[in-house]
Design an enzyme around this catalytic site. Structure first.
Site, short mmCIF file in Angstrom:
data_model
loop_
_atom_site.label_atom_id
_atom_site.label_comp_id
_atom_site.label_asym_id
_atom_site.label_seq_id
_atom_site.Cartn_x
_atom_site.Cartn_y
_atom_site.Cartn_z
N ASP A 1 -11.73 -26.22 -17.10
CA ASP A 1 -11.01 -27.50 -17.19
C ASP A 1 -11.80 -28.37 -18.16
OD1 ASP A 1 -9.55 -29.79 -16.81
OD2 ASP A 1 -10.12 -30.09 -14.72
N ASN B 1 -6.79 -37.33 -26.42
CA ASN B 1 -5.38 -37.67 -26.65
C ASN B 1 -5.17 -39.17 -26.79
OD1 ASN B 1 -4.06 -35.21 -26.79
ND2 ASN B 1 -3.76 -35.06 -24.59
N HIS C 1 -1.92 -37.09 -29.78
CA HIS C 1 -1.59 -35.77 -29.24
C HIS C 1 -1.79 -34.64 -30.26
CE1 HIS C 1 -0.26 -37.04 -25.32
NE2 HIS C 1 0.36 -38.06 -25.88
N ASP D 1 -3.81 -31.38 -29.42
CA ASP D 1 -3.27 -30.03 -29.62
C ASP D 1 -4.23 -29.17 -30.43
OD1 ASP D 1 -1.04 -30.82 -28.23
OD2 ASP D 1 0.29 -30.90 -29.98
N ASP E 1 -5.03 -29.09 -19.89
CA ASP E 1 -6.31 -28.72 -20.49
C ASP E 1 -7.03 -27.69 -19.63
OD1 ASP E 1 -6.97 -30.27 -18.29
OD2 ASP E 1 -8.39 -31.56 -19.35
#
Length: 194
Positions: A148, A156, A161, A165, A191
């Site tokens: 995680d 973000n 974003h 990404d 994530d």
């Protein structure tokens, strides 16, 4: 729809669509055996073994298979045939390559993450269940690592974003680089990776 009439698997008549479908000149297939249309000898034999007894018994034959254009490129064909006389049969062929590509894409997307290309939670669960079944049958080990990403929401929020990404794609590639060929790296969502 490509159509041809065969006598002993030799073309005695065909329409223009058939020649166009397989990349032949208009009269090039006339009088020729259908063997060059098949990818290999095995598929030619299998269709013959399955189709001709069926159509001789008065049934129609239908199969989807990969065949070959004149230039050697494979093409997915929906092939159907029926008897027109004791020695002749009529065959229809439709190019279904776009449909097959669409099916393959849909199957891939069902078990892979669109952003990273990694297997998704569904594929991970399937593979883990398979590994646990094998483990129950013999002695061995199965390891699962859950990852995680800390601070990902901040990436973000601060950089957008697209940046997030890009981070996910880089993490996916780094995780893949750190495992063996038969190991699985999956994006579980957000994530989280396993």
């Amino acid at each position: 729809v490509g159509m041809m009439r065969l006598r002993d698997r030799t073309v005695v008549w065909k329409n223009r669509a058939l020649a166009s479908l397989f990349g032949y000149a208009p009269d090039e297939l006339h009088g020729q055996t259908t063997r060059p249309l098949y990818l290999d000898e095995e598929s030619f034999r299998q269709v013959g073994d399955a189709a001709y007894p069926a159509i001789a018994a008065g049934r129609r034959f239908r199969q989807q298979l990969r065949m070959r254009r004149k230039d050697g490129t494979p093409v997915w064909i929906d092939l159907s045939g029926a008897s027109v006389s004791e020695r002749e049969s009529l065959w229809m062929m439709i190019d279904i390559s776009a449909l097959k590509e669409s099916e393959a894409t849909a199957q891939h997307l069902a078990v892979h993450d669109a952003l990273t290309g990694l297997p998704n939670r569904v594929r991970f669960t399937e593979r883990l269940a398979g590994a646990l079944t094998l483990l129950g049958e013999r002695v061995g080990l199965v390891a699962v690592c859950w990852v995680d990403l800390d601070g990902f929401k901040g990436v973000n929020d601060q950089h957008g974003h697209e940046a997030g990404d890009a981070v996910l794609r880089v993490v996916a590639q780094r995780l893949l680089a750190g495992v063996r060929g038969h190991d699985l790296v999956a994006r579980m969502g957000g994530d989280e990776f396993a």
